[in-house]
Design an enzyme around this catalytic site. Structure first.
Site, PDB file in Angstrom:
ATOM      1  N   TYR A 134      -5.092  -0.375  -4.704  1.00  0.00           N
ATOM      2  CA  TYR A 134      -3.742   0.017  -4.299  1.00  0.00           C
ATOM      3  C   TYR A 134      -3.200   0.649  -5.683  1.00  0.00           C
ATOM      4  O   TYR A 134      -2.936   0.048  -6.599  1.00  0.00           O
ATOM      5  CB  TYR A 134      -2.765  -0.963  -3.938  1.00  0.00           C
ATOM      6  CG  TYR A 134      -2.888  -1.427  -2.227  1.00  0.00           C
ATOM      7  CD1 TYR A 134      -4.156  -0.709  -1.527  1.00  0.00           C
ATOM      8  CD2 TYR A 134      -2.119  -2.556  -1.804  1.00  0.00           C
ATOM      9  CE1 TYR A 134      -4.142  -1.210  -0.543  1.00  0.00           C
ATOM     10  CE2 TYR A 134      -2.582  -2.741  -0.213  1.00  0.00           C
ATOM     11  CZ  TYR A 134      -3.710  -2.058   0.200  1.00  0.00           C
ATOM     12  OH  TYR A 134      -3.704  -2.540   1.535  1.00  0.00           O
ATOM     13  N   SER A 147     -11.902  -7.030   5.799  1.00  0.00           N
ATOM     14  CA  SER A 147     -10.900  -6.031   6.204  1.00  0.00           C
ATOM     15  C   SER A 147     -11.783  -4.975   6.909  1.00  0.00           C
ATOM     16  O   SER A 147     -12.436  -4.263   6.209  1.00  0.00           O
ATOM     17  CB  SER A 147     -10.088  -5.435   5.324  1.00  0.00           C
ATOM     18  OG  SER A 147      -8.967  -4.548   5.852  1.00  0.00           O
ATOM     19  N   ASP A 163       1.145  -9.061   0.432  1.00  0.00           N
ATOM     20  CA  ASP A 163      -0.194  -8.361   0.347  1.00  0.00           C
ATOM     21  C   ASP A 163      -0.572  -7.367  -0.608  1.00  0.00           C
ATOM     22  O   ASP A 163       0.348  -6.290  -0.908  1.00  0.00           O
ATOM     23  CB  ASP A 163      -0.736  -7.969   1.872  1.00  0.00           C
ATOM     24  CG  ASP A 163      -2.080  -7.383   2.018  1.00  0.00           C
ATOM     25  OD1 ASP A 163      -2.967  -8.280   1.810  1.00  0.00           O
ATOM     26  OD2 ASP A 163      -2.206  -6.400   2.303  1.00  0.00           O
ATOM     27  N   GLN A 187       6.260   4.926  -5.079  1.00  0.00           N
ATOM     28  CA  GLN A 187       7.789   5.166  -4.320  1.00  0.00           C
ATOM     29  C   GLN A 187       8.751   4.013  -4.817  1.00  0.00           C
ATOM     30  O   GLN A 187       9.802   3.935  -4.844  1.00  0.00           O
ATOM     31  CB  GLN A 187       7.690   4.955  -2.852  1.00  0.00           C
ATOM     32  CG  GLN A 187       6.814   6.316  -2.251  1.00  0.00           C
ATOM     33  CD  GLN A 187       6.667   5.871  -0.702  1.00  0.00           C
ATOM     34  OE1 GLN A 187       6.245   5.057  -0.321  1.00  0.00           O
ATOM     35  NE2 GLN A 187       7.197   6.974  -0.103  1.00  0.00           N
ATOM     36  N   TRP A 189       0.957  -1.046  -0.082  1.00  0.00           N
ATOM     37  CA  TRP A 189      -0.097  -0.105   0.003  1.00  0.00           C
ATOM     38  C   TRP A 189       0.629   1.104   0.070  1.00  0.00           C
ATOM     39  O   TRP A 189       1.801   1.425   0.787  1.00  0.00           O
ATOM     40  CB  TRP A 189      -0.977   0.079   1.367  1.00  0.00           C
ATOM     41  CG  TRP A 189      -1.715   1.486   1.350  1.00  0.00           C
ATOM     42  CD1 TRP A 189      -2.777   1.679   0.506  1.00  0.00           C
ATOM     43  CD2 TRP A 189      -1.867   2.114   2.516  1.00  0.00           C
ATOM     44  NE1 TRP A 189      -3.276   2.842   0.797  1.00  0.00           N
ATOM     45  CE2 TRP A 189      -2.637   3.225   2.196  1.00  0.00           C
ATOM     46  CE3 TRP A 189      -1.172   2.310   3.623  1.00  0.00           C
ATOM     47  CZ2 TRP A 189      -3.182   4.273   2.988  1.00  0.00           C
ATOM     48  CZ3 TRP A 189      -1.348   3.406   4.407  1.00  0.00           C
ATOM     49  CH2 TRP A 189      -2.354   4.252   4.041  1.00  0.00           C
ATOM     50  N   ALA A 191       1.997   2.475  12.082  1.00  0.00           N
ATOM     51  CA  ALA A 191       0.853   3.361  12.022  1.00  0.00           C
ATOM     52  C   ALA A 191       1.285   4.626  10.747  1.00  0.00           C
ATOM     53  O   ALA A 191       1.624   5.801  11.077  1.00  0.00           O
ATOM     54  CB  ALA A 191       0.783   4.336  13.351  1.00  0.00           C
TER      55      ALA A 191
END
Ligand code: NDP
Length: 323
Positions: A54, A155, A49, A27, A21, A214
């Site tokens: 995404y 999810s 994953d 990037q 993600w 986070a």
């Protein structure tokens, strides 16, 4: 690397896994992805994953190309996709959500983008209040019986929605969900630890947890501003910068991060590694999905396993208090 069962299923996933993600296609190009997958496979990681949403499907294209180039045996790793948000710029009503039509077509499209014949794990990325849960359970059951998906899950569904899916599947002899993909880290614990608690006991639900840092906040890198090229500086992610740092909620979280950083410094350890290793202490975690925009971050984060002996009862208590 240690392996944990995905809840009560027979599938064993590496306790650390790797996701895409934000990073893949934005990037991380396919050459860097190839380097990162090489690092993961060497470390024993066996779960990667992804999701249709995404980078609007492009993340899956990067992952598929990089995994193909590495030529690892398909039966040695697991790959996931998620359905709900759609992969088009302006999705039409049939190009998103959890209807039988979109679940089926999104699965076919993910298989093509990832260049695989089946998805090991397939998640409903969010609940869809406009589709009956019974229709979603049937659609997932059918994909499994067709051999296109091996395990399905949810999810960020509520405990009540997950329970309804399990109960409907059991009452109708359909394959129930095996796992949920919730956020879990030192700053976000409540849903995983409290709301879902009965689901682990009642159904043997497995979990593939997301954002152990986070979104990078738990590295401490945002305590003195926003570094260039960091996630919070990316165009298109202004909403994340706001919620992570600038909002009242973000500011309150940064106060907790500062205390955690001081404590990690006192212990003489790296806060990112401490934060990831802390997630592994919970036995209801099947695998912690790592994120990295650079190979060097991945290498650093994988070393978190060495920190596990540090978690005495006293350290755990202190971390809980500070976080
Ligand atoms: P993290 O919380 O670990 O954040 C990862 C980001 O933090 C990196 O991309 C990097 O961002 C920064 N970072 C990581 N390690 C370091 C380090 N050592 N030093 C400095 N910065 C570091 O995980 P993610 O939020 O990426 O989530 C992991 C995975 O979970 C995703 O890839 C995805 O597969 C899944 N996920 C699922 C969701 C769901 O709804 N089901 C939602 C979100 C994620 P940068 O360098 O750009 O600052």
């Amino acid at each position: 690397m240690k392996y944990r069962k995905l809840g009560k299923s027979g599938l064993k996933l590496s306790e650390l896994s790797f996701g895409s993600w934000v990073t893949f296609n934005k990037q991380v190009d396919h050459n860097s992805a190839e380097e990162m997958f090489g690092i993961c496979l060497d470390a024993g990681i066996n779960f990667f994953d992804n999701a249709e949403g995404y980078e609007r499907g492009k993340s899956e294209i990067v992952m598929g190309k990089a995994l193909k180039a590495l030529d690892a045996p398909r039966d040695s790793y697991c790959i996931s996709s998620k359905v709900f948000f759609g992969s088009k710029d302006n999705p039409s009503p049939t190009q998103m959500g959890l209807s039988r039509k979109h679940i089926t077509e999104a699965c076919h499209q993910a298989l093509q983008r990832l260049q695989v014949d089946y998805l090991d794990l397939y998640f409903c990325h969010r609940p869809d209040p406009e589709t009956p849960i019974s229709e979603t359970v049937w659609a997932m059951h059918n994909l499994i019986t067709q051999g296109k998906v091996l395990y399905w899950g949810t999810s960020e569904w509520s405990e009540e929605e997950i329970r309804e899916a399990y109960n409907f599947a059991h009452e109708n002899n359909l394959i129930p969900p095996s796992m949920e993909q919730p956020q879990y880290n030192l700053l976000d614990k409540e849903r995983f630890e409290i709301e879902y608690d009965a689901l682990y006991k009642d159904f043997g639900m497995g979990t593939t947890t997301w954002s152990p840092l986070a979104s990078g906040a738990l590295t401490g890198k945002y305590l003195n501003g926003i570094p260039d090229n960091s996630r919070a500086s990316l165009s298109g992610y202004e909403w994340l910068k706001k919620s992570m740092i600038e909002s009242d909620r973000g500011q309150e979280r940064m106060v907790r991060v500062a205390k955690l950083k001081d404590y990690a410094d006192d212990l003489g350890v790296n806060l990112a590694q401490l934060s990831i290793a802390w997630c592994l202490l919970n036995e209801n975690v099947s695998t912690v999905i790592l994120g990295a925009s650079k190979a060097s971050q991945l290498v650093e984060n994988l070393k978190c396993i060495d920190l596990l002996p540090i978690f005495t009862a006293e350290v755990q208590e202190k971390l809980r208090k500070l976080s």
